[in-house]
Design a protein around this motif. Structure first.
Motif, PDB file in Angstrom:
ATOM      1  N   ARG A  57       3.810   5.818  -5.658  1.00 49.28           N
ATOM      2  CA  ARG A  57       3.559   6.081  -7.074  1.00 49.28           C
ATOM      3  C   ARG A  57       2.591   7.247  -7.228  1.00 49.28           C
ATOM      4  O   ARG A  57       2.818   8.149  -8.023  1.00 49.28           O
ATOM      5  CB  ARG A  57       2.999   4.829  -7.757  1.00 49.28           C
ATOM      6  CG  ARG A  57       4.025   3.719  -7.944  1.00 49.28           C
ATOM      7  CD  ARG A  57       3.491   2.607  -8.829  1.00 49.28           C
ATOM      8  NE  ARG A  57       2.301   1.963  -8.292  1.00 49.28           N
ATOM      9  CZ  ARG A  57       2.311   0.928  -7.456  1.00 49.28           C
ATOM     10  NH1 ARG A  57       3.462   0.423  -7.041  1.00 49.28           N
ATOM     11  NH2 ARG A  57       1.189   0.400  -7.038  1.00 49.28           N
ATOM     12  N   SER A  58       1.524   7.216  -6.449  1.00 45.62           N
ATOM     13  CA  SER A  58       0.532   8.288  -6.529  1.00 45.62           C
ATOM     14  C   SER A  58       1.180   9.648  -6.242  1.00 45.62           C
ATOM     15  O   SER A  58       0.943  10.631  -6.955  1.00 45.62           O
ATOM     16  CB  SER A  58      -0.602   8.018  -5.540  1.00 45.62           C
ATOM     17  OG  SER A  58      -1.444   9.134  -5.411  1.00 45.62           O
ATOM     18  N   LEU A 118       0.834  -1.202   0.000  1.00 43.28           N
ATOM     19  CA  LEU A 118       0.000   0.000   0.000  1.00 43.28           C
ATOM     20  C   LEU A 118       0.872   1.257   0.000  1.00 43.28           C
ATOM     21  O   LEU A 118       0.548   2.254  -0.644  1.00 43.28           O
ATOM     22  CB  LEU A 118      -0.933   0.021   1.214  1.00 43.28           C
ATOM     23  CG  LEU A 118      -2.097  -0.970   1.166  1.00 43.28           C
ATOM     24  CD1 LEU A 118      -2.918  -0.897   2.440  1.00 43.28           C
ATOM     25  CD2 LEU A 118      -2.993  -0.700  -0.033  1.00 43.28           C
ATOM     26  N   ASN A 158       1.997   1.886  -3.452  1.00 43.69           N
ATOM     27  CA  ASN A 158       0.912   2.540  -4.183  1.00 43.69           C
ATOM     28  C   ASN A 158       0.922   4.044  -3.898  1.00 43.69           C
ATOM     29  O   ASN A 158       0.818   4.887  -4.807  1.00 43.69           O
ATOM     30  CB  ASN A 158      -0.415   1.901  -3.778  1.00 43.69           C
ATOM     31  CG  ASN A 158      -1.635   2.642  -4.277  1.00 43.69           C
ATOM     32  OD1 ASN A 158      -1.944   3.737  -3.802  1.00 43.69           O
ATOM     33  ND2 ASN A 158      -2.334   2.044  -5.233  1.00 43.69           N
ATOM     34  N   ARG A 159       1.090   4.398  -2.604  1.00 50.66           N
ATOM     35  CA  ARG A 159       1.119   5.815  -2.214  1.00 50.66           C
ATOM     36  C   ARG A 159       2.327   6.519  -2.825  1.00 50.66           C
ATOM     37  O   ARG A 159       2.246   7.681  -3.225  1.00 50.66           O
ATOM     38  CB  ARG A 159       1.145   5.948  -0.686  1.00 50.66           C
ATOM     39  CG  ARG A 159      -0.122   5.483   0.041  1.00 50.66           C
ATOM     40  CD  ARG A 159      -1.333   6.340  -0.277  1.00 50.66           C
ATOM     41  NE  ARG A 159      -2.022   5.902  -1.466  1.00 50.66           N
ATOM     42  CZ  ARG A 159      -2.718   6.702  -2.286  1.00 50.66           C
ATOM     43  NH1 ARG A 159      -2.816   7.979  -2.044  1.00 50.66           N
ATOM     44  NH2 ARG A 159      -3.316   6.193  -3.346  1.00 50.66           N
ATOM     45  N   HIS A 216      -4.928  17.186  -2.603  1.00 52.15           N
ATOM     46  CA  HIS A 216      -4.660  15.989  -1.792  1.00 52.15           C
ATOM     47  C   HIS A 216      -3.438  15.990  -0.905  1.00 52.15           C
ATOM     48  O   HIS A 216      -3.146  14.969  -0.314  1.00 52.15           O
ATOM     49  CB  HIS A 216      -4.490  14.720  -2.644  1.00 52.15           C
ATOM     50  CG  HIS A 216      -5.507  14.514  -3.700  1.00 52.15           C
ATOM     51  ND1 HIS A 216      -6.858  14.583  -3.470  1.00 52.15           N
ATOM     52  CD2 HIS A 216      -5.374  14.238  -5.006  1.00 52.15           C
ATOM     53  CE1 HIS A 216      -7.491  14.353  -4.592  1.00 52.15           C
ATOM     54  NE2 HIS A 216      -6.648  14.145  -5.544  1.00 52.15           N
ATOM     55  N   LEU A 249      -2.458   9.614   5.157  1.00 50.98           N
ATOM     56  CA  LEU A 249      -2.475   8.192   4.788  1.00 50.98           C
ATOM     57  C   LEU A 249      -1.100   7.568   4.985  1.00 50.98           C
ATOM     58  O   LEU A 249      -0.972   6.476   5.528  1.00 50.98           O
ATOM     59  CB  LEU A 249      -2.886   8.028   3.327  1.00 50.98           C
ATOM     60  CG  LEU A 249      -4.383   7.934   3.049  1.00 50.98           C
ATOM     61  CD1 LEU A 249      -4.634   7.889   1.561  1.00 50.98           C
ATOM     62  CD2 LEU A 249      -4.986   6.709   3.709  1.00 50.98           C
ATOM     63  N   ALA A 289       4.949  15.198 -10.187  1.00 53.98           N
ATOM     64  CA  ALA A 289       5.166  15.491 -11.609  1.00 53.98           C
ATOM     65  C   ALA A 289       4.091  16.450 -12.101  1.00 53.98           C
ATOM     66  O   ALA A 289       4.368  17.388 -12.857  1.00 53.98           O
ATOM     67  CB  ALA A 289       5.137  14.207 -12.420  1.00 53.98           C
ATOM     68  N   LEU A 290       2.876  16.202 -11.649  1.00 52.05           N
ATOM     69  CA  LEU A 290       1.748  17.069 -12.034  1.00 52.05           C
ATOM     70  C   LEU A 290       1.979  18.497 -11.581  1.00 52.05           C
ATOM     71  O   LEU A 290       1.777  19.457 -12.339  1.00 52.05           O
ATOM     72  CB  LEU A 290       0.467  16.495 -11.402  1.00 52.05           C
ATOM     73  CG  LEU A 290      -0.867  17.084 -11.810  1.00 52.05           C
ATOM     74  CD1 LEU A 290      -1.071  16.919 -13.305  1.00 52.05           C
ATOM     75  CD2 LEU A 290      -1.988  16.382 -11.055  1.00 52.05           C
ATOM     76  N   PHE A 297       3.402  10.832  -9.140  1.00 52.92           N
ATOM     77  CA  PHE A 297       2.606  11.417 -10.231  1.00 52.92           C
ATOM     78  C   PHE A 297       2.116  12.798  -9.835  1.00 52.92           C
ATOM     79  O   PHE A 297       2.087  13.719 -10.649  1.00 52.92           O
ATOM     80  CB  PHE A 297       1.421  10.513 -10.591  1.00 52.92           C
ATOM     81  CG  PHE A 297       1.815   9.214 -11.224  1.00 52.92           C
ATOM     82  CD1 PHE A 297       1.233   8.019 -10.812  1.00 52.92           C
ATOM     83  CD2 PHE A 297       2.762   9.173 -12.244  1.00 52.92           C
ATOM     84  CE1 PHE A 297       1.593   6.802 -11.391  1.00 52.92           C
ATOM     85  CE2 PHE A 297       3.129   7.958 -12.822  1.00 52.92           C
ATOM     86  CZ  PHE A 297       2.550   6.783 -12.394  1.00 52.92           C
TER      87      PHE A 297
END
Lengths: 329, 90
Positions: free
Chosen positions: A188-189, A182, A185-186, A205, A212, A195-196, A192
């Motif tokens: 990677r999120s 998990l 996953n965090r 967020h 989290l 990068a955004l 991104f």
């Protein structure tokens, strides 16, 4: 052999003294009696002992002749003392869900408080919840007690019969992996997201992501902490209890193999209720026991084996436990 | 052209070019992040969606932090209304 070096731990007669001893074996071979006798021995040697039962069919209270519960209760005062706990998973589940419920209620509008409760109820009955609660409570008691500055020198855990305990012991590693996936996953999120932002995108967020991550990291560290403690031969070890009979010996061999596969050190074998060479029947029994014992010693070499004679009377109450403790010296 | 007007035109050109080049990448990044977030949401809500989850005891802890995202999530994965009877976000 009576007192170990600094920092607490068992007077085990071996080089390293673990603070944490887990006592396991087939149901009915005397795990609880051995756990209690060990705790008593350590208390008489001046140590402060925490004695914990994870067995759903708790026998710890019966052994001391007193009612026990999820909070430590003093059952023996000597040079040291013994505090005993019978883990209550239902109470742990209740507290866990209540804590989550409080966070949810803080975030949710009033009208959704009832529905949020219903949502949490699903977790109460989910598969794995019972085991998870036992693990959480055990981790809480054990990791705290094994800390150098804790109020205890030794922790003895009277575990549930073999299968339950093996599954329980496999959990910290599996849950560490679960939380780490998990967290990946965090990662990677968040990458991104970064990068955004670099491309001029939104600042969404960020607080939520941090929260989290915080929850996941704390949980992962707790699992990893327990896992590391269990596989550390300087801090933890297993005592396997058996009787010199076919099924208990077979189960002990299997348990030993499984524990080694998990990387958990096995410190001692205790073979209970050895028949005396006294009269025809018991002598015959003793001979058969000797054969089973040979099989066991052969299958599990290198682990000290202690034999305990068949003792008269019930192994409940301080005098009886002290008599048993004599044989565990 | 005056200095001021040239600066403003240059700025508009720069912004337009940036949008032209960076726009698709932003969209890609946004989508990629959402995919990760949607997967995470599924893990946390598995038990509530009828997928037995042995880790439900542990994922319950993650519910408070994921609550805000829930509405956006169910719309994004194609559900008009909240799929959970008891979470009435819409």
């Amino acid at each position: 052999m009576l007192l170990s070096g600094s920092g607490g731990g068992l007077s085990d007669g071996v080089d390293r003294d673990p603070r944490l001893v887990l006592v396991s074996g087939k149901g009915g071979v005397g795990k609880t009696s051995v756990s209690c006798a060990l705790a008593l021995r350590e208390a008489r040697a001046g140590r402060r002992v925490l004695l914990v039962s994870t067995d759903p069919a708790h026998n710890l209270g019966h052994a001391w002749g007193t009612a026990l519960g999820d909070d430590p209760r003093r059952v023996l005062v000597d040079a040291g003392h013994v505090d005993a706990v019978e883990i209550d998973p239902a109470r742990t589940v209740q507290q866990h869900l209540r804590t989550v419920g409080e966070s949810l209620r803080r975030l949710l509008p009033e009208r959704m408080h009832g529905p949020a409760e219903q949502h949490l109820e699903l977790a109460r009955d989910a598969p794995g919840t019972h085991e998870s609660a036992v693990l959480e409570r055990l981790a809480e008691l054990v990791v705290g007690a094994c800390h150098p500055s804790s109020a205890y020198d030794v922790v003895v855990v009277d575990t549930a019969p073999t299968g339950h305990t093996l599954r329980l012991l496999a959990l910290p590693e599996r849950l560490t992996t679960w939380t780490e996936s998990l967290l990946a996953n965090r990662d990677r999120s968040e990458r991104f997201g970064a990068a955004l932002r670099g491309l001029g995108g939104g600042e969404e967020h960020v607080d939520r992501d941090a929260e989290l991550r915080r929850v996941l990291v704390r949980r992962r560290d707790r699992f990893a902490g327990l896992r590391d403690l269990l596989v550390d031969p300087e801090r933890a070890g297993f005592w396997l209890v058996a009787t010199a009979e076919r099924l208990p010996v077979a189960e002990t061999q299997a348990l030993h193999t499984q524990l080694r596969a998990l990387g958990i050190p096995v410190r001692r074998l205790v073979v209970n209720r050895r028949s005396p060479a006294d009269g025809a029947v018991l002598t015959a029994r003793r001979a058969v026991e000797d054969q089973h014992l040979a099989v066991l010693a052969d299958a599990v070499p290198g682990v000290p084996l202690t034999e305990v004679p068949l003792l008269p009377g019930d192994l409940t109450g301080e005098p009886a436990l002290a008599a048993l403790a004599e044989h565990l010296a | 052209m005056t200095r001021g007007r040239w600066a403003a035109t240059r700025e508009a050109l720069r912004a337009g070019l940036e949008e032209l080049y960076a726009g698709p990448y932003r969209a890609t990044m946004r989508r990629a992040r959402r995919e990760e977030d949607d997967l995470f949401m599924l893990v946390v809500l598995a038990e509530a969606l009828g997928v037995p989850d042995p880790a439900a005891y542990w994922s319950a802890e993650l519910l408070p932090a994921t609550y805000e995202e829930f509405h956006a999530w169910h719309r994004r994965i194609g559900m008009e209304r909240s799929p959970l009877d008891h979470v009435g976000c819409c």
